[in-house]
Write an enzyme that holds these catalytic residues in place. Structure first.
Site, PDB file in Angstrom:
ATOM      1  N   ARG A 164      47.262  39.003  24.383  1.00 27.83           N
ATOM      2  CA  ARG A 164      48.411  38.936  25.312  1.00 27.83           C
ATOM      3  C   ARG A 164      49.746  39.033  24.553  1.00 27.83           C
ATOM      4  NH1 ARG A 164      44.474  39.425  28.028  1.00 27.83           N
ATOM      5  NH2 ARG A 164      44.029  38.481  30.036  1.00 27.83           N
ATOM      6  N   SER A 238      46.724  35.075  35.709  1.00 27.87           N
ATOM      7  CA  SER A 238      46.690  33.859  34.873  1.00 27.87           C
ATOM      8  C   SER A 238      48.126  33.440  34.554  1.00 27.87           C
ATOM      9  CB  SER A 238      45.981  34.126  33.552  1.00 27.87           C
ATOM     10  OG  SER A 238      44.674  34.558  33.771  1.00 27.87           O
ATOM     11  N   GLU A 333      51.769  32.751  30.165  1.00 29.17           N
ATOM     12  CA  GLU A 333      51.602  34.193  29.972  1.00 29.17           C
ATOM     13  C   GLU A 333      52.690  34.924  30.764  1.00 29.17           C
ATOM     14  OE1 GLU A 333      47.652  36.122  30.812  1.00 29.17           O
ATOM     15  OE2 GLU A 333      48.883  37.474  32.016  1.00 29.17           O
TER      16      GLU A 333
HETATM   17  P1  FAD Z   1      56.180  43.495  35.220  1.00 25.92           P
HETATM   18  O1  FAD Z   1      55.722  42.214  35.792  1.00 25.92           O
HETATM   19  O2  FAD Z   1      57.099  44.331  36.034  1.00 25.92           O
HETATM   20  O3  FAD Z   1      56.838  43.231  33.802  1.00 25.92           O
HETATM   21  C1  FAD Z   1      56.203  42.399  32.858  1.00 25.92           C
HETATM   22  C2  FAD Z   1      57.057  42.395  31.579  1.00 25.92           C
HETATM   23  O4  FAD Z   1      57.063  43.688  30.984  1.00 25.92           O
HETATM   24  C3  FAD Z   1      58.530  42.067  31.843  1.00 25.92           C
HETATM   25  O5  FAD Z   1      59.006  41.360  30.728  1.00 25.92           O
HETATM   26  C4  FAD Z   1      59.191  43.432  31.939  1.00 25.92           C
HETATM   27  O6  FAD Z   1      60.550  43.411  31.554  1.00 25.92           O
HETATM   28  C5  FAD Z   1      58.381  44.237  30.937  1.00 25.92           C
HETATM   29  N1  FAD Z   1      58.239  45.661  31.278  1.00 25.92           N
HETATM   30  C6  FAD Z   1      57.652  46.192  32.377  1.00 25.92           C
HETATM   31  N2  FAD Z   1      57.658  47.528  32.297  1.00 25.92           N
HETATM   32  C7  FAD Z   1      58.258  47.857  31.144  1.00 25.92           C
HETATM   33  C8  FAD Z   1      58.565  49.091  30.489  1.00 25.92           C
HETATM   34  N3  FAD Z   1      58.242  50.279  31.023  1.00 25.92           N
HETATM   35  N4  FAD Z   1      59.211  49.052  29.310  1.00 25.92           N
HETATM   36  C9  FAD Z   1      59.559  47.875  28.753  1.00 25.92           C
HETATM   37  N5  FAD Z   1      59.291  46.681  29.303  1.00 25.92           N
HETATM   38  C10 FAD Z   1      58.639  46.673  30.487  1.00 25.92           C
HETATM   39  N6  FAD Z   1      46.961  40.830  33.003  1.00 25.92           N
HETATM   40  C11 FAD Z   1      45.983  41.017  32.111  1.00 25.92           C
HETATM   41  O7  FAD Z   1      46.254  41.248  30.922  1.00 25.92           O
HETATM   42  N7  FAD Z   1      44.667  40.946  32.459  1.00 25.92           N
HETATM   43  C12 FAD Z   1      44.285  40.693  33.717  1.00 25.92           C
HETATM   44  O8  FAD Z   1      43.089  40.641  33.999  1.00 25.92           O
HETATM   45  C13 FAD Z   1      45.285  40.491  34.701  1.00 25.92           C
HETATM   46  N8  FAD Z   1      44.959  40.193  35.982  1.00 25.92           N
HETATM   47  C14 FAD Z   1      45.927  39.997  36.913  1.00 25.92           C
HETATM   48  C15 FAD Z   1      45.541  39.712  38.228  1.00 25.92           C
HETATM   49  C16 FAD Z   1      46.499  39.505  39.207  1.00 25.92           C
HETATM   50  C17 FAD Z   1      46.064  39.218  40.633  1.00 25.92           C
HETATM   51  C18 FAD Z   1      47.873  39.610  38.877  1.00 25.92           C
HETATM   52  C19 FAD Z   1      48.925  39.436  39.944  1.00 25.92           C
HETATM   53  C20 FAD Z   1      48.276  39.857  37.574  1.00 25.92           C
HETATM   54  C21 FAD Z   1      47.297  40.061  36.559  1.00 25.92           C
HETATM   55  N9  FAD Z   1      47.640  40.329  35.225  1.00 25.92           N
HETATM   56  C22 FAD Z   1      46.653  40.561  34.297  1.00 25.92           C
HETATM   57  C23 FAD Z   1      49.049  40.353  34.803  1.00 25.92           C
HETATM   58  C24 FAD Z   1      49.762  41.695  35.053  1.00 25.92           C
HETATM   59  O9  FAD Z   1      49.092  42.451  36.015  1.00 25.92           O
HETATM   60  C25 FAD Z   1      49.888  42.524  33.779  1.00 25.92           C
HETATM   61  O10 FAD Z   1      50.602  41.806  32.804  1.00 25.92           O
HETATM   62  C26 FAD Z   1      50.592  43.859  34.023  1.00 25.92           C
HETATM   63  O11 FAD Z   1      50.514  44.667  32.879  1.00 25.92           O
HETATM   64  C27 FAD Z   1      52.071  43.685  34.402  1.00 25.92           C
HETATM   65  O12 FAD Z   1      52.550  44.951  34.802  1.00 25.92           O
HETATM   66  P2  FAD Z   1      53.872  45.113  35.672  1.00 25.92           P
HETATM   67  O13 FAD Z   1      54.169  46.565  35.729  1.00 25.92           O
HETATM   68  O14 FAD Z   1      53.699  44.431  36.968  1.00 25.92           O
HETATM   69  O15 FAD Z   1      54.925  44.363  34.764  1.00 25.92           O
HETATM   70  N1  EPU Z   2      37.163  27.905  34.354  1.00 29.65           N
HETATM   71  C1  EPU Z   2      37.010  26.685  34.965  1.00 29.65           C
HETATM   72  N2  EPU Z   2      37.722  26.450  36.114  1.00 29.65           N
HETATM   73  C2  EPU Z   2      38.537  27.367  36.672  1.00 29.65           C
HETATM   74  C3  EPU Z   2      38.692  28.626  36.029  1.00 29.65           C
HETATM   75  C4  EPU Z   2      37.992  28.864  34.869  1.00 29.65           C
HETATM   76  O1  EPU Z   2      36.289  25.813  34.499  1.00 29.65           O
HETATM   77  O2  EPU Z   2      39.138  27.075  37.709  1.00 29.65           O
HETATM   78  C5  EPU Z   2      36.422  28.171  33.088  1.00 29.65           C
HETATM   79  C6  EPU Z   2      34.957  28.517  33.260  1.00 29.65           C
HETATM   80  O3  EPU Z   2      34.276  27.956  32.170  1.00 29.65           O
HETATM   81  C7  EPU Z   2      34.926  30.014  33.090  1.00 29.65           C
HETATM   82  C8  EPU Z   2      36.020  30.210  32.056  1.00 29.65           C
HETATM   83  O4  EPU Z   2      36.997  29.235  32.405  1.00 29.65           O
HETATM   84  O5  EPU Z   2      33.709  30.461  32.630  1.00 29.65           O
HETATM   85  C9  EPU Z   2      36.669  31.578  32.058  1.00 29.65           C
HETATM   86  O6  EPU Z   2      37.148  31.895  33.363  1.00 29.65           O
HETATM   87  P1  EPU Z   2      37.382  33.409  33.817  1.00 29.65           P
HETATM   88  O7  EPU Z   2      36.207  34.246  33.468  1.00 29.65           O
HETATM   89  O8  EPU Z   2      37.852  33.393  35.226  1.00 29.65           O
HETATM   90  O9  EPU Z   2      38.518  33.902  32.838  1.00 29.65           O
HETATM   91  P2  EPU Z   2      39.887  33.261  32.359  1.00 29.65           P
HETATM   92  O10 EPU Z   2      39.743  32.881  30.924  1.00 29.65           O
HETATM   93  O11 EPU Z   2      40.367  32.222  33.292  1.00 29.65           O
HETATM   94  C10 EPU Z   2      40.789  35.523  31.417  1.00 29.65           C
HETATM   95  C11 EPU Z   2      42.083  36.263  31.486  1.00 29.65           C
HETATM   96  C12 EPU Z   2      42.161  37.058  32.766  1.00 29.65           C
HETATM   97  C13 EPU Z   2      41.013  38.062  32.789  1.00 29.65           C
HETATM   98  C14 EPU Z   2      39.690  37.291  32.725  1.00 29.65           C
HETATM   99  C15 EPU Z   2      38.496  38.216  32.586  1.00 29.65           C
HETATM  100  C16 EPU Z   2      43.701  35.025  30.196  1.00 29.65           C
HETATM  101  C17 EPU Z   2      44.889  34.129  30.205  1.00 29.65           C
HETATM  102  N3  EPU Z   2      43.201  35.352  31.381  1.00 29.65           N
HETATM  103  O12 EPU Z   2      40.823  34.566  32.468  1.00 29.65           O
HETATM  104  O13 EPU Z   2      43.388  37.775  32.780  1.00 29.65           O
HETATM  105  O14 EPU Z   2      41.037  38.840  33.958  1.00 29.65           O
HETATM  106  O15 EPU Z   2      39.702  36.432  31.556  1.00 29.65           O
HETATM  107  O16 EPU Z   2      38.498  38.790  31.322  1.00 29.65           O
HETATM  108  O17 EPU Z   2      43.266  35.429  29.126  1.00 29.65           O
HETATM  109  C18 EPU Z   2      45.666  37.601  33.404  1.00 29.65           C
HETATM  110  O18 EPU Z   2      45.940  37.724  32.206  1.00 29.65           O
HETATM  111  O19 EPU Z   2      46.561  37.513  34.298  1.00 29.65           O
HETATM  112  C19 EPU Z   2      44.274  37.564  33.822  1.00 29.65           C
HETATM  113  C20 EPU Z   2      43.895  37.397  35.085  1.00 29.65           C
END
Ligand code: FAD
Ligand code: EPU
Length: 337
Positions: A164, A238, A333
């Site tokens: 991240r 997250s 994050e």
């Molecule tokens: P924004 O929220 O618009 O911006 C994020 C940051 O990047 C800000 O600081 C912004 O200034 C900067 N930025 C954006 N675009 C640019 C650009 N072109 N140039 C320079 N800076 C820029 N993230 C994960 O890593 N893994 C996941 O599994 C994951 N799951 C998600 C699930 C949900 C339901 C949600 C809501 C979010 C999740 N995220 C996850 C977080 C998010 O989707 C990612 O971080 C995504 O890459 C953000 O993209 P955005 O375009 O919305 O960025």
């Molecule tokens: N868990 C709990 N309780 C909860 C949630 C999670 O006990 O309410 C524990 C369980 O042991 C579970 C473990 O956490 O097995 C991991 O949970 P999960 O697989 O849902 O993944 P996470 O670690 O919570 C991370 C990323 C996600 C990504 C998933 C799948 C981070 C901060 N988050 O979540 O990314 O989608 O793994 O790879 O690393 C994001 O960055 O926004 C995001 C959604």
């Protein structure tokens, strides 16, 4: 270039927070982006770059210029029998790009299905899910230097990717606008099904032959079962990063909580923040219009017209409570604005 004033950012952030931008513009070309940056400089405004708004928390009205990136385009730069190099505009929607690649049978992005946001933001925090990070398929990116307005190329090593993390969140914070990303995808896939519930979900789906399509479908299924859909419940995924603690600290924690999950890393053990938050009693917590998701404790939510400052306050209470109970500091994050 069309600059709007006092625009509500509610439709532009997945938390659905209703805060205003003093100036707002959407750019579809590099020239428009350069013009917008020049406008900001001339007016001495702070500038915030916005993609899909899925990783930000608005805690106040923004007395600045918000530039929404809408640079599009998908272009093959080079290909051979084994791999393909594709340049994708920063404003392309991430999941649409993933689906495009899967449709073409280009492998590497399938585990990253259904992550909200734009392509341009994906290197910012080196997005990751289900055992894959963007650094695994990243070749290079082009970004505008906010000072010189020149385009610069960043190869993978210059991006300093980590969990991240990237150089754009640290040394080069607020200095570049990412305009396009070049991905190196494979025509001969290696499947990553070892993480989490992928294998189990593929069996449930009665999949006889694993493919990038079926892995994508499994990932989508798992994500939909845990993560709230931002169009229904405001959230930014997250809220905190999963902390890595030392091997000694983990052993001590295990003595107190034998069931604590942990994932070995080169420098320690990664502990799921969701587990810590749940065990500290916050899962499903609700106060006013904000709370903690009842299926995933790592996700803070806005149930309706909640305020960003209330979410920030809740986040800080959760941090204190986890630190008090487990001695572990959680880092956000999500980017606070
Ligand atoms: P924004 O929220 O618009 O911006 C994020 C940051 O990047 C800000 O600081 C912004 O200034 C900067 N930025 C954006 N675009 C640019 C650009 N072109 N140039 C320079 N800076 C820029 N993230 C994960 O890593 N893994 C996941 O599994 C994951 N799951 C998600 C699930 C949900 C339901 C949600 C809501 C979010 C999740 N995220 C996850 C977080 C998010 O989707 C990612 O971080 C995504 O890459 C953000 O993209 P955005 O375009 O919305 O960025
Ligand atoms: N868990 C709990 N309780 C909860 C949630 C999670 O006990 O309410 C524990 C369980 O042991 C579970 C473990 O956490 O097995 C991991 O949970 P999960 O697989 O849902 O993944 P996470 O670690 O919570 C991370 C990323 C996600 C990504 C998933 C799948 C981070 C901060 N988050 O979540 O990314 O989608 O793994 O790879 O690393 C994001 O960055 O926004 C995001 C959604």
């Amino acid at each position: 270039m069309n600059i709007q004033e006092n625009i509500s950012l509610k439709p532009f952030n997945t938390f659905g927070i209703d805060k205003k931008a003093r100036f707002f513009t959407a750019v579809t070309t590099i020239k428009e982006l350069q013009e917008a940056l020049t406008f900001g400089k001339q007016k001495n405004l702070s500038i915030i770059i916005l993609g899909g708004g899925s990783n930000i928390l608005l805690t106040q009205d923004l007395d600045c210029l918000v530039i929404k990136i809408k640079l599009t385009g998908i272009q093959i730069l080079e290909e051979n029998e084994e791999e393909v190099f594709v340049e994708v505009g920063a404003g392309e929607v991430w999941h649409e790009w993933v689906q495009f690649a899967i449709h073409k049978n280009w492998a590497g992005l399938e585990n990253l299905s259904l992550i909200p946001g734009t392509v341009g933001a994906s290197p910012m925090q080196n997005i990751g899910a289900y055992g894959v990070e963007i650094q695994d398929v990243f070749h290079s990116l082009k970004a505008i230097n906010r000072n010189t307005l020149e385009l610069e190329i960043f190869t993978k090593d210059k991006c300093e990717f980590g969990y991240r993390e990237s150089v754009f969140k640290h040394k080069l914070k607020d200095q570049f606008v990412i305009c396009s990303v070049v991905f190196k995808l494979s025509k001969k896939p290696t499947f990553h099904t070892e993480y989490g519930a992928i294998q189990e979900t593929l069996s449930e789906m009665n999949v006889s032959e694993t493919s990038i399509q079926t892995i994508s479908e499994a990932v989508i299924k798992i994500r939909q079962s845990k993560l709230p859909d931002p169009s229904m419940i405001g959230n930014a995924g997250s809220f905190f990063k999963n902390p890595t603690i030392s091997f000694e600290e983990f052993e001590k924690l295990k003595e107190r909580f034998p069931e604590v999950p942990g994932y070995p890393q080169p420098n320690g053990i990664k502990v799921p923040a969701g587990w810590l938050i749940e065990r500290a009693g916050w899962k499903g917590f609700k106060r006013g219009k904000v709370g903690v998701h009842d299926k995933q404790a790592l996700v803070l939510v806005n149930f309706g017209d909640g305020d960003g400052a209330e979410i920030a306050k809740l986040a800080s209470e959760i941090q204190s409570s986890v630190e008090e109970r487990f001695g572990i500091k959680l880092s956000p994050e999500v980017n606070f604005l």
